[in-house]
Scaffold this active site. Structure first.
Site, PDB file in Angstrom:
ATOM      1  N   LYS A 151       0.796  -1.224   0.000  1.00 54.67           N
ATOM      2  CA  LYS A 151       0.000   0.000   0.000  1.00 54.67           C
ATOM      3  C   LYS A 151       0.832   1.280   0.000  1.00 54.67           C
ATOM      4  CE  LYS A 151      -3.737  -0.485  -0.234  1.00 54.67           C
ATOM      5  NZ  LYS A 151      -5.096  -1.012  -0.173  1.00 54.67           N
TER       6      LYS A 151
HETATM    7  C1  LIG Z   1      -2.215  -6.759   4.299  1.00 53.12           C
HETATM    8  C2  LIG Z   1      -2.975  -6.394   3.070  1.00 53.12           C
HETATM    9  N1  LIG Z   1      -3.136  -7.300   2.112  1.00 53.12           N
HETATM   10  C3  LIG Z   1      -3.831  -7.029   0.995  1.00 53.12           C
HETATM   11  C4  LIG Z   1      -4.423  -5.804   0.789  1.00 53.12           C
HETATM   12  C5  LIG Z   1      -5.285  -5.599  -0.426  1.00 53.12           C
HETATM   13  O1  LIG Z   1      -4.908  -4.657  -1.298  1.00 53.12           O
HETATM   14  P1  LIG Z   1      -5.931  -3.864  -2.193  1.00 53.12           P
HETATM   15  O2  LIG Z   1      -6.569  -2.814  -1.339  1.00 53.12           O
HETATM   16  O3  LIG Z   1      -5.106  -3.286  -3.269  1.00 53.12           O
HETATM   17  O4  LIG Z   1      -6.974  -4.809  -2.728  1.00 53.12           O
HETATM   18  C6  LIG Z   1      -4.269  -4.839   1.760  1.00 53.12           C
HETATM   19  C7  LIG Z   1      -4.915  -3.538   1.630  1.00 53.12           C
HETATM   20  O5  LIG Z   1      -5.041  -2.771   2.564  1.00 53.12           O
HETATM   21  C8  LIG Z   1      -3.530  -5.132   2.928  1.00 53.12           C
HETATM   22  O6  LIG Z   1      -3.373  -4.229   3.915  1.00 53.12           O
END
Ligand SMILES: Cc1ncc(COP(=O)(O)O)c(C=O)c1O
Length: 386
Positions: A56
């Site tokens: 992120k």
């Molecule tokens: C630990 C973690 N994995 C996966 C994601 C998923 O990403 P996205 O928001 O791009 O779908 C996030 C998003 O906050 C996250 O914090």
């Protein structure tokens, strides 16, 4: 842009920590592949190498820079407010610390203490919200952020759930890095056979899927990647009912705008529960030495389930097929969480040998733990922290 775009890593002197966002390694997961009997090339994109520790960071940097360019953020005046499961907050707080903005993060109660204390160390204010609040309830992370935005002069929500810069960050930087790593590798094929990513806002999978499909339009061989979205049980994104689960950062009770549901992008959704996710997380740590967090386990568990299925077998058995699994953050975000602290009964041969040599239990830690206590309070936080 859908072509390899960058040298793989930074060099020389960086202007600030923001220059160390992204540029993460694509790592072979050979031991897991071997133990699973897979012939394909299982590869993990290890995002915890990014400066703030997660995938992120990329969107935080891009959203802030775009907002500055378009006059949405004004230095010395704007207050950045964001509802997040923590990682976007860390990326934003980091950017705000460097650029001198005040920052407020609304964070559901279930998110780890590690994220909260890091956010505070970066200078952000943190407001916890009830985990079970529906996304449109006034007390939810989004509801509280909106109230604060309306009442605090200069308050701005960059809004990862609807901001086009979120998927664009992945379209450009994440995809560009994967394409470049494959292109410059010694792997027989340079394209992706299977991409697996969890969805929170959906920015990662939407941006990557769009970039992959655009690149495919320019390919002569007509080969198409299979794009698989990994979703926790308890989230509605991949179907099923709303429920509670421990994995952080993925899954929602609503469909964020940036999750692009165009039929040509995501080929299938696959669900995994907490138990499967945390077991797969521990495998990535123990078998591959990659210290990833829980949503990486969801992605790996989903990948293995799919590769074992009838539909996935062709890729599983193809030594030329590249399987790319997004590993979004690191386990240092979750060290106080019971799922990480609970270890299986130690009964390895080496463990038993050591115990018989030293003549006592290995967990006897001489006053660093009081008898009958793990040294942690009921929240899983070290004693004294509540
Ligand atoms: C630990 C973690 N994995 C996966 C994601 C998923 O990403 P996205 O928001 O791009 O779908 C996030 C998003 O906050 C996250 O914090």
């Amino acid at each position: 842009m859908s072509t390899p775009n960058s040298p793989s890593h930074w060099s020389g002197v960086l202007n600030s920590a923001l220059d160390a966002v992204g540029n993460t390694p694509l790592v072979r997961l050979d031991r897991i592949a071997k133990n699973e009997g897979l012939k394909c090339n299982l590869l993990g994109k290890a995002e915890f190498f990014s400066v703030g520790g997660s995938v992120k960071d990329r969107i935080a940097k891009r959203m802030v820079e775009h907002a500055e360019k378009t006059g949405v953020l004004i230095p010395g005046q704007s207050v950045v407010i964001e509802p997040t499961s923590g990682n976007t907050g860390i990326g934003l707080a980091l950017a705000c610390a460097i650029k001198g903005y005040k920052c407020i993060i609304t964070l559901p109660a279930k998110m780890s203490l590690e994220k909260e204390v890091l956010l505070k160390a970066l200078g952000a204010e943190v407001v916890r919200t009830p985990t079970e609040a529906a996304h449109d309830a006034p007390e939810s992370l989004i509801g509280v952020a909106e109230t604060l935005r309306d009442k605090i002069p200069g308050g701005v929500i960059l809004d990862q759930y609807s901001n086009p810069q979120n998927p664009l960050a992945h379209y450009f930087s994440t995809y560009g890095e994967i394409a470049y790593a494959l292109e410059t590798s010694d792997l027989p094929r340079k394209d992706i056979a299977l991409l697996v990513a969890g969805a929170g806002t959906g920015g990662t999978i939407s941006g990557l899927a769009r970039a992959i499909r655009d690149a495919e339009k320019e390919k002569a061989d007509g080969h198409k990647a299979f794009i698989l979205a990994a979703d926790p049980e308890g989230s509605i994104l991949g179907g099923g009912d709303v429920g509670q689960y421990q994995v952080e950062g993925i899954g929602y009770d609503f469909f964020p705008d940036v999750l692009d549901r165009a039929p040509e992008l995501i080929d299938a959704w696959i669900k995994s529960n907490d138990k499967e996710a945390f077991a797969a997380t521990k495998r990535l740590i123990k078998e591959e030495g990659l210290c990833v967090g829980g949503s990486s386990g969801t992605a790996l568990a989903s990948t293995l389930k799919w590769l074992r299925s009838e539909a996935g077998r062709k890729i599983a058995e193809d030594p030329e097929a590249n399987v790319v699994v997004m590993l979004p953050d690191g386990v240092r975000n979750y060290m106080s969480k019971p799922w990480f602290l609970e270890s299986e009964e130690e009964s390895s041969e080496l463990h038993n040998t050591i115990r018989s040599i030293i003549g006592r239990d290995l967990n006897d830690a001489y006053n660093t733990k009081s008898k009958g206590s793990s040294g942690l309070n009921t929240n899983g936080a070290p004693n004294g922290i509540h």
